[in-house]
Design a protein around this motif. Structure first.
Motif, PDB file in Angstrom:
ATOM      1  N   GLY A  67      30.256  47.357  30.030  1.00  0.00           N
ATOM      2  CA  GLY A  67      30.544  45.974  29.706  1.00  0.00           C
ATOM      3  C   GLY A  67      31.371  45.239  30.737  1.00  0.00           C
ATOM      4  O   GLY A  67      31.479  44.011  30.683  1.00  0.00           O
ATOM      5  N   GLN A  68      31.963  45.952  31.683  1.00  0.00           N
ATOM      6  CA  GLN A  68      32.832  45.291  32.661  1.00  0.00           C
ATOM      7  C   GLN A  68      32.009  44.577  33.720  1.00  0.00           C
ATOM      8  O   GLN A  68      31.012  45.106  34.224  1.00  0.00           O
ATOM      9  CB  GLN A  68      33.766  46.290  33.337  1.00  0.00           C
ATOM     10  CG  GLN A  68      34.733  45.628  34.315  1.00  0.00           C
ATOM     11  CD  GLN A  68      35.880  46.542  34.722  1.00  0.00           C
ATOM     12  OE1 GLN A  68      35.943  47.689  34.309  1.00  0.00           O
ATOM     13  NE2 GLN A  68      36.777  46.024  35.549  1.00  0.00           N
ATOM     14  N   GLY A  69      32.430  43.366  34.067  1.00  0.00           N
ATOM     15  CA  GLY A  69      31.760  42.627  35.118  1.00  0.00           C
ATOM     16  C   GLY A  69      32.662  42.366  36.301  1.00  0.00           C
ATOM     17  O   GLY A  69      32.310  42.629  37.446  1.00  0.00           O
ATOM     18  N   MET A 104      33.925  41.017  25.232  1.00  0.00           N
ATOM     19  CA  MET A 104      32.998  40.441  26.213  1.00  0.00           C
ATOM     20  C   MET A 104      32.271  41.538  26.975  1.00  0.00           C
ATOM     21  O   MET A 104      32.883  42.315  27.707  1.00  0.00           O
ATOM     22  CB  MET A 104      33.767  39.552  27.193  1.00  0.00           C
ATOM     23  CG  MET A 104      32.962  39.069  28.382  1.00  0.00           C
ATOM     24  SD  MET A 104      34.000  38.052  29.466  1.00  0.00           S
ATOM     25  CE  MET A 104      33.282  38.443  31.058  1.00  0.00           C
ATOM     26  N   HIS A 105      30.963  41.609  26.790  1.00  0.00           N
ATOM     27  CA  HIS A 105      30.106  42.476  27.601  1.00  0.00           C
ATOM     28  C   HIS A 105      29.450  41.586  28.641  1.00  0.00           C
ATOM     29  O   HIS A 105      28.714  40.663  28.314  1.00  0.00           O
ATOM     30  CB  HIS A 105      29.061  43.146  26.718  1.00  0.00           C
ATOM     31  CG  HIS A 105      28.313  44.270  27.383  1.00  0.00           C
ATOM     32  ND1 HIS A 105      27.625  44.107  28.573  1.00  0.00           N
ATOM     33  CD2 HIS A 105      28.134  45.575  27.019  1.00  0.00           C
ATOM     34  CE1 HIS A 105      27.063  45.261  28.910  1.00  0.00           C
ATOM     35  NE2 HIS A 105      27.365  46.158  27.998  1.00  0.00           N
ATOM     36  N   ALA A 106      29.709  41.853  29.915  1.00  0.00           N
ATOM     37  CA  ALA A 106      29.239  40.963  30.984  1.00  0.00           C
ATOM     38  C   ALA A 106      27.744  41.064  31.218  1.00  0.00           C
ATOM     39  O   ALA A 106      27.138  40.149  31.787  1.00  0.00           O
ATOM     40  CB  ALA A 106      29.987  41.261  32.276  1.00  0.00           C
ATOM     41  N   GLY A 107      27.117  42.183  30.809  1.00  0.00           N
ATOM     42  CA  GLY A 107      25.684  42.324  31.052  1.00  0.00           C
ATOM     43  C   GLY A 107      25.380  42.306  32.525  1.00  0.00           C
ATOM     44  O   GLY A 107      25.991  43.023  33.321  1.00  0.00           O
ATOM     45  N   ARG A 108      24.433  41.449  32.924  1.00  0.00           N
ATOM     46  CA  ARG A 108      24.007  41.410  34.321  1.00  0.00           C
ATOM     47  C   ARG A 108      25.037  40.756  35.236  1.00  0.00           C
ATOM     48  O   ARG A 108      24.919  40.853  36.467  1.00  0.00           O
ATOM     49  CB  ARG A 108      22.664  40.698  34.452  1.00  0.00           C
ATOM     50  CG  ARG A 108      22.707  39.188  34.194  1.00  0.00           C
ATOM     51  CD  ARG A 108      21.309  38.583  34.286  1.00  0.00           C
ATOM     52  NE  ARG A 108      21.344  37.112  34.309  1.00  0.00           N
ATOM     53  CZ  ARG A 108      20.272  36.348  34.472  1.00  0.00           C
ATOM     54  NH1 ARG A 108      19.077  36.920  34.624  1.00  0.00           N
ATOM     55  NH2 ARG A 108      20.379  35.036  34.487  1.00  0.00           N
ATOM     56  N   MET A 109      26.051  40.076  34.663  1.00  0.00           N
ATOM     57  CA  MET A 109      27.103  39.463  35.477  1.00  0.00           C
ATOM     58  C   MET A 109      28.144  40.519  35.836  1.00  0.00           C
ATOM     59  O   MET A 109      29.297  40.475  35.420  1.00  0.00           O
ATOM     60  CB  MET A 109      27.732  38.297  34.722  1.00  0.00           C
ATOM     61  CG  MET A 109      26.783  37.134  34.511  1.00  0.00           C
ATOM     62  SD  MET A 109      26.048  36.533  36.074  1.00  0.00           S
ATOM     63  CE  MET A 109      27.524  36.077  36.992  1.00  0.00           C
ATOM     64  N   SER A 110      27.702  41.484  36.638  1.00  0.00           N
ATOM     65  CA  SER A 110      28.531  42.650  36.940  1.00  0.00           C
ATOM     66  C   SER A 110      28.194  43.156  38.336  1.00  0.00           C
ATOM     67  O   SER A 110      27.070  42.967  38.821  1.00  0.00           O
ATOM     68  CB  SER A 110      28.265  43.744  35.896  1.00  0.00           C
ATOM     69  OG  SER A 110      28.996  44.913  36.195  1.00  0.00           O
ATOM     70  N   HIS A 111      29.183  43.798  38.950  1.00  0.00           N
ATOM     71  CA  HIS A 111      28.938  44.472  40.227  1.00  0.00           C
ATOM     72  C   HIS A 111      29.408  45.917  40.122  1.00  0.00           C
ATOM     73  O   HIS A 111      30.506  46.170  39.582  1.00  0.00           O
ATOM     74  CB  HIS A 111      29.667  43.763  41.374  1.00  0.00           C
ATOM     75  CG  HIS A 111      29.156  44.188  42.714  1.00  0.00           C
ATOM     76  ND1 HIS A 111      29.487  45.420  43.280  1.00  0.00           N
ATOM     77  CD2 HIS A 111      28.310  43.591  43.590  1.00  0.00           C
ATOM     78  CE1 HIS A 111      28.875  45.549  44.436  1.00  0.00           C
ATOM     79  NE2 HIS A 111      28.155  44.453  44.655  1.00  0.00           N
ATOM     80  N   ARG A 119      28.185  52.061  38.256  1.00  0.00           N
ATOM     81  CA  ARG A 119      26.739  52.074  38.024  1.00  0.00           C
ATOM     82  C   ARG A 119      26.180  50.653  38.014  1.00  0.00           C
ATOM     83  O   ARG A 119      26.908  49.670  37.851  1.00  0.00           O
ATOM     84  CB  ARG A 119      26.409  52.772  36.698  1.00  0.00           C
ATOM     85  CG  ARG A 119      26.696  54.270  36.715  1.00  0.00           C
ATOM     86  CD  ARG A 119      25.823  55.019  35.719  1.00  0.00           C
ATOM     87  NE  ARG A 119      26.071  54.633  34.337  1.00  0.00           N
ATOM     88  CZ  ARG A 119      26.796  55.347  33.473  1.00  0.00           C
ATOM     89  NH1 ARG A 119      27.369  56.467  33.863  1.00  0.00           N
ATOM     90  NH2 ARG A 119      26.937  54.949  32.221  1.00  0.00           N
ATOM     91  N   GLN A 120      24.884  50.571  38.181  1.00  0.00           N
ATOM     92  CA  GLN A 120      24.153  49.310  38.096  1.00  0.00           C
ATOM     93  C   GLN A 120      24.426  48.632  36.754  1.00  0.00           C
ATOM     94  O   GLN A 120      24.546  49.286  35.729  1.00  0.00           O
ATOM     95  CB  GLN A 120      22.666  49.631  38.237  1.00  0.00           C
ATOM     96  CG  GLN A 120      21.720  48.455  38.264  1.00  0.00           C
ATOM     97  CD  GLN A 120      20.272  48.943  38.382  1.00  0.00           C
ATOM     98  OE1 GLN A 120      19.980  50.111  38.097  1.00  0.00           O
ATOM     99  NE2 GLN A 120      19.377  48.064  38.805  1.00  0.00           N
ATOM    100  N   GLY A 121      24.535  47.311  36.768  1.00  0.00           N
ATOM    101  CA  GLY A 121      24.720  46.580  35.529  1.00  0.00           C
ATOM    102  C   GLY A 121      23.534  46.726  34.597  1.00  0.00           C
ATOM    103  O   GLY A 121      22.431  47.101  35.018  1.00  0.00           O
ATOM    104  N   PRO A 143      23.657  42.586  42.240  1.00  0.00           N
ATOM    105  CA  PRO A 143      22.327  43.213  42.280  1.00  0.00           C
ATOM    106  C   PRO A 143      21.593  43.054  40.958  1.00  0.00           C
ATOM    107  O   PRO A 143      22.195  42.755  39.924  1.00  0.00           O
ATOM    108  CB  PRO A 143      22.658  44.689  42.551  1.00  0.00           C
ATOM    109  CG  PRO A 143      24.047  44.877  42.027  1.00  0.00           C
ATOM    110  CD  PRO A 143      24.753  43.566  42.223  1.00  0.00           C
ATOM    111  N   ALA A 144      20.291  43.268  40.991  1.00  0.00           N
ATOM    112  CA  ALA A 144      19.502  43.204  39.763  1.00  0.00           C
ATOM    113  C   ALA A 144      19.995  44.268  38.787  1.00  0.00           C
ATOM    114  O   ALA A 144      20.299  45.402  39.188  1.00  0.00           O
ATOM    115  CB  ALA A 144      18.026  43.424  40.068  1.00  0.00           C
ATOM    116  N   PRO A 145      20.086  43.942  37.510  1.00  0.00           N
ATOM    117  CA  PRO A 145      20.529  44.924  36.513  1.00  0.00           C
ATOM    118  C   PRO A 145      19.387  45.848  36.110  1.00  0.00           C
ATOM    119  O   PRO A 145      18.220  45.613  36.445  1.00  0.00           O
ATOM    120  CB  PRO A 145      20.929  44.029  35.332  1.00  0.00           C
ATOM    121  CG  PRO A 145      19.952  42.893  35.417  1.00  0.00           C
ATOM    122  CD  PRO A 145      19.771  42.636  36.896  1.00  0.00           C
TER     123      PRO A 145
END
Length: 363
Positions: A67-69, A104-111, A119-121, A143-145
């Motif tokens: 969940g971390q972004g 808050m789970h950032a989802g794809r808004m993560s690095h 790991r990959q988002g 990057p793409a999740p």
């Protein structure tokens, strides 16, 4: 002639709590936690300084490693997190305040560089947001999740449930699900981020399913009257496009969530007044309204009109720990220092002066 009291200074009930006023501290990312996600040493002071508001909603707090972004944001899923947050909630309660931890789970808004497992988002679909993110080595493209499997979506619901229980163990009065601002929950809403073909994609009902399942799971775990959600209908941050069906999705979603009897619905308003009016009619519990950039002379207007039960404020509260006192005194406000919003020390965090340190009453 006696000047009537601003209605935001009247008491109100939200879920199981009686609040002293209708002013809410909006959630604001400050990126001052430890690298393990434990709230920083100054966090208790920061939130306690603002305990005079009726309700504090904390910065977005991840429910899992996935969940971390952003860099150095807090978590609420390990024993260390619970201990750290207990210092915060105790400090707020000692000042007579109420506090909800925002999940808050950032989802794809993560690095990957910003997360504990690197790991990959993860997201509804493997679609990059087309944005950059600050990391310890500077700005990098996100990057793409990886698309969550159906079973992983259900596990993510369980992660939210566990985080909510952890928040209560840490002394939080409740939790607010972050369903706004282009993070995971809103990613499920938007066809631009969700091209799934299982029960979590496609129709309005399917795209709303994840949010409803998260809310239901948390309500079952800690009580509906300690569970809330924040939404930003129509927000278009970072590649989010909810399409022509967006307003109808929110009408469906709010009607379904209303049946759960949650403590509050928190709307970050994007300007669609007819939709906001419909949401008000569909929602039968407390409604918090956050209008970004609302002028000071309009504070209390939405409560007075009946459009909202409470009003949320961000930067003015960030820069004015005695926000409530200043409003009542018609005093000047400190200006927020944007350069200190994210990361750093006490500067721009706990060192904004209160009225007792200034002579600006009536200015």
């Amino acid at each position: 002639m006696e000047i009537p009291m601003n209605p935001v200074f009247t008491s109100v009930r939200v879920g199981r709590y009686a609040l002293s006023n209708r002013l809410v501290m909006a959630p604001m990312t400050r990126s001052r936690a430890g690298f393990d996600g434990t709230p920083g040493e100054l966090a208790a002071k920061y939130y306690a300084q603002r305990a005079a508001l009726g309700l504090i909603v904390t910065e977005g707090t991840q429910p899992s490693d996935d969940g971390q972004g952003y860099l150095t944001t807090p978590g609420i899923y390990t024993p260390a997190h619970i201990v750290g947050w207990r210092k915060v909630t105790s400090a707020v309660h000692d000042k007579g305040g109420h506090i909800f931890i925002q999940l808050m789970h950032a989802g794809r808004m993560s690095h990957p560089d910003n997360t504990p497992h690197h790991r990959q988002g993860v997201a509804p679909s493997a679609i990059a947001p087309g944005a950059g993110m600050f990391t310890a080595t500077g700005m990098q493209d996100i990057p793409a999740p990886r698309a969550l499997t159906t079973e992983e979506v259900r596990q993510t619901v369980a992660d939210f449930r566990h985080a909510a229980r952890s928040a209560i163990e840490a002394g939080s009065d409740g939790v607010e699900i972050h369903g706004a601002n282009a993070y995971l929950v809103q990613q499920f809403f938007a066809p631009s981020a969700n091209t799934r073909t299982d029960e979590y994609g496609g129709s309005i009902e399917n795209r709303a399913r994840f949010a409803i399942e998260v809310a239901r799971a948390i309500a079952e775990e800690i009580g509906a009257d300690r569970t809330a959600i924040r939404l930003s209908p129509g927000a278009t941050l970072w590649g989010i496009d909810e399409g022509a069906e967006g307003p109808d999705l929110y009408r469906y979603l709010v009607a379904e969530l209303d049946q759960l009897g949650l403590a509050h619905l928190h709307i970050l308003h994007q300007g669609n007044e007819p939709l906001l009016s419909d949401i008000r009619k569909l929602w039968h519990q407390s409604l918090i309204l956050n209008r970004p950039g609302r002028p000071r002379d309009q504070i209390g207007g939405d409560v007075a009109s009946g459009l909202a039960d409470l009003e949320a404020y961000g930067q003015m509260v960030l820069a004015n720990p005695d926000f409530v006192v200043r409003l009542k005194a018609d005093a000047g406000m400190n200006e927020a220092d944007h350069s200190t919003f994210f990361g750093g020390t006490a500067r721009g965090y706990t060192d904004y002066p209160a009225l007792s340190a200034r002579t600006d009453i009536g200015s």
